[in-house]
Design an enzyme around this catalytic site. Sequence first.
Site, mmCIF file in Angstrom:
data_model
loop_
_atom_site.group_PDB
_atom_site.id
_atom_site.type_symbol
_atom_site.label_atom_id
_atom_site.label_comp_id
_atom_site.label_asym_id
_atom_site.label_seq_id
_atom_site.Cartn_x
_atom_site.Cartn_y
_atom_site.Cartn_z
ATOM 1 N N ILE A 13 0.830 -1.216 0.000
ATOM 2 C CA ILE A 13 0.000 0.000 0.000
ATOM 3 C C ILE A 13 0.861 1.262 0.000
ATOM 4 O O ILE A 13 0.463 2.287 -0.565
ATOM 5 C CB ILE A 13 -1.012 -0.015 1.175
ATOM 6 C CG1 ILE A 13 -2.143 0.958 0.895
ATOM 7 C CG2 ILE A 13 -0.362 0.269 2.515
ATOM 8 C CD1 ILE A 13 -2.950 0.658 -0.334
ATOM 9 N N SER A 35 11.947 0.854 6.705
ATOM 10 C CA SER A 35 11.461 -0.461 6.307
ATOM 11 C C SER A 35 12.635 -1.412 6.404
ATOM 12 O O SER A 35 13.775 -1.015 6.120
ATOM 13 C CB SER A 35 10.927 -0.396 4.873
ATOM 14 O OG SER A 35 10.005 -1.413 4.614
ATOM 15 N N ARG A 36 12.367 -2.662 6.808
ATOM 16 C CA ARG A 36 13.493 -3.594 6.947
ATOM 17 C C ARG A 36 14.045 -3.979 5.586
ATOM 18 O O ARG A 36 15.223 -4.244 5.439
ATOM 19 C CB ARG A 36 13.037 -4.829 7.717
ATOM 20 C CG ARG A 36 12.594 -4.493 9.139
ATOM 21 C CD ARG A 36 11.817 -5.608 9.768
ATOM 22 N NE ARG A 36 10.707 -6.022 8.904
ATOM 23 C CZ ARG A 36 9.826 -6.960 9.204
ATOM 24 N NH1 ARG A 36 9.923 -7.575 10.364
ATOM 25 N NH2 ARG A 36 8.860 -7.280 8.371
ATOM 26 N N LYS A 89 -5.416 1.843 7.914
ATOM 27 C CA LYS A 89 -6.506 1.051 8.479
ATOM 28 C C LYS A 89 -6.115 -0.421 8.496
ATOM 29 O O LYS A 89 -5.309 -0.815 7.662
ATOM 30 C CB LYS A 89 -7.813 1.253 7.725
ATOM 31 C CG LYS A 89 -7.784 1.044 6.218
ATOM 32 C CD LYS A 89 -7.450 -0.229 5.567
ATOM 33 C CE LYS A 89 -8.130 -1.499 5.902
ATOM 34 N NZ LYS A 89 -7.754 -2.603 4.957
ATOM 35 N N ASP A 167 -10.231 -7.423 6.962
ATOM 36 C CA ASP A 167 -9.217 -6.457 6.510
ATOM 37 C C ASP A 167 -9.802 -5.597 5.384
ATOM 38 O O ASP A 167 -9.789 -4.370 5.484
ATOM 39 C CB ASP A 167 -7.922 -7.157 6.085
ATOM 40 C CG ASP A 167 -6.904 -6.135 5.581
ATOM 41 O OD1 ASP A 167 -6.254 -5.484 6.413
ATOM 42 O OD2 ASP A 167 -6.825 -5.938 4.343
#
Length: 303
Positions: A13, A35-36, A89, A167
């Site tokens: 996303i 971010s990893r 969300k 979700d």
Amino acid sequence: MTKKIALVGIGKIAVDQHVPAINGSDDWELAATVSRSGSVDGIPAFTDIDAMLADRRDISVISLCLPPVPRFAYAAKAIAAGRHVMLEKPPGATLAEVHELDRMAKDAGVTLFATWHSRAAKAVQPARAWLADKTVTAAHINWKEDVRKWHPGQEWVFEPGGMGVFDPGINALSIITEILPFEMHLKHATLEFPENRDTPIAAQMQWSGNVSGDFDWRQTGPQSWDIRVETDAGVLDLTDGGTRLKIDGKEQDTGDLGEYPALYQRMSELVATSQSDVDLRPMVHVADALTLGKRVIVDAFHF
Ligand code: NAP
């Protein structure tokens, strides 16, 4: 004035929606990512939130695009470091978590925005306005999509806290709680759990006010993200995830701003006016379904 923002959790996303919305706005400058494994071309990339918060004190807003379970720890750190926070969300893994974040943000004097992207879809406010003075006699949510297409290989959606079919289903709930001119509460629900999974793959719900919903993640072929509301003055159809509106079959005008540009515009207004926006009603309905719903076991699901 342009505000610097960091995006955390560079996955589907973030890449599909957040980066284009930020880049398309004069209000925002994407100043860092955390971010990893993910990054955005040309943007300073951190793998650790603590390091980013310590090194980049010029960044005042953090937008969290992680799945719900890891999100609380990141949000708590950002708020403790005095940053404004946007939550994808659903805003957390539990309601208590989000209440806690809300309290923390108030104490710290920062903005917390629990976003609902579908609520920002362009036909939702016109639908709300039309329904405001009508008597609703019935409403039905039909939210059926193919999880393999929209969440390819995302195992977290079937793990505890991933919410399964809710979700996407929570998007419908974010719309219906916005447009109906009354509050509804769950009366009964049936939840279908694949025998090898921890979250439901389908749900049938019945609320007060003659409101019902069918949610299914096994839909192949045409996908449905539709809500029909019957009233004393005609039938409203909000289709395509809240982007198209028909009254008695006649297409209506809608707004023209996309969902994520609208969310970033709202965040800009909230920060400028020192406000927060945390409406947990969509998540309350999911929690209630998991509390009250009858559980049936269905065939195993594999991506
Ligand atoms: P995703 O691609 O699976 O995950 C986003 C990123 O979060 C991953 O790339 C990963 O980045 C990071 N992450 C995952 N698990 C983590 C963990 N345990 N700890 C720390 N970081 C972790 O998911 P997504 O589809 O983007 O969804 C993220 C959120 O957006 C969800 O809440 C979802 O409901 C919402 N959303 C998704 C869609 C959609 O179409 N997919 C649409 C609207 C909203 P690193 O491994 O690089 O750290």
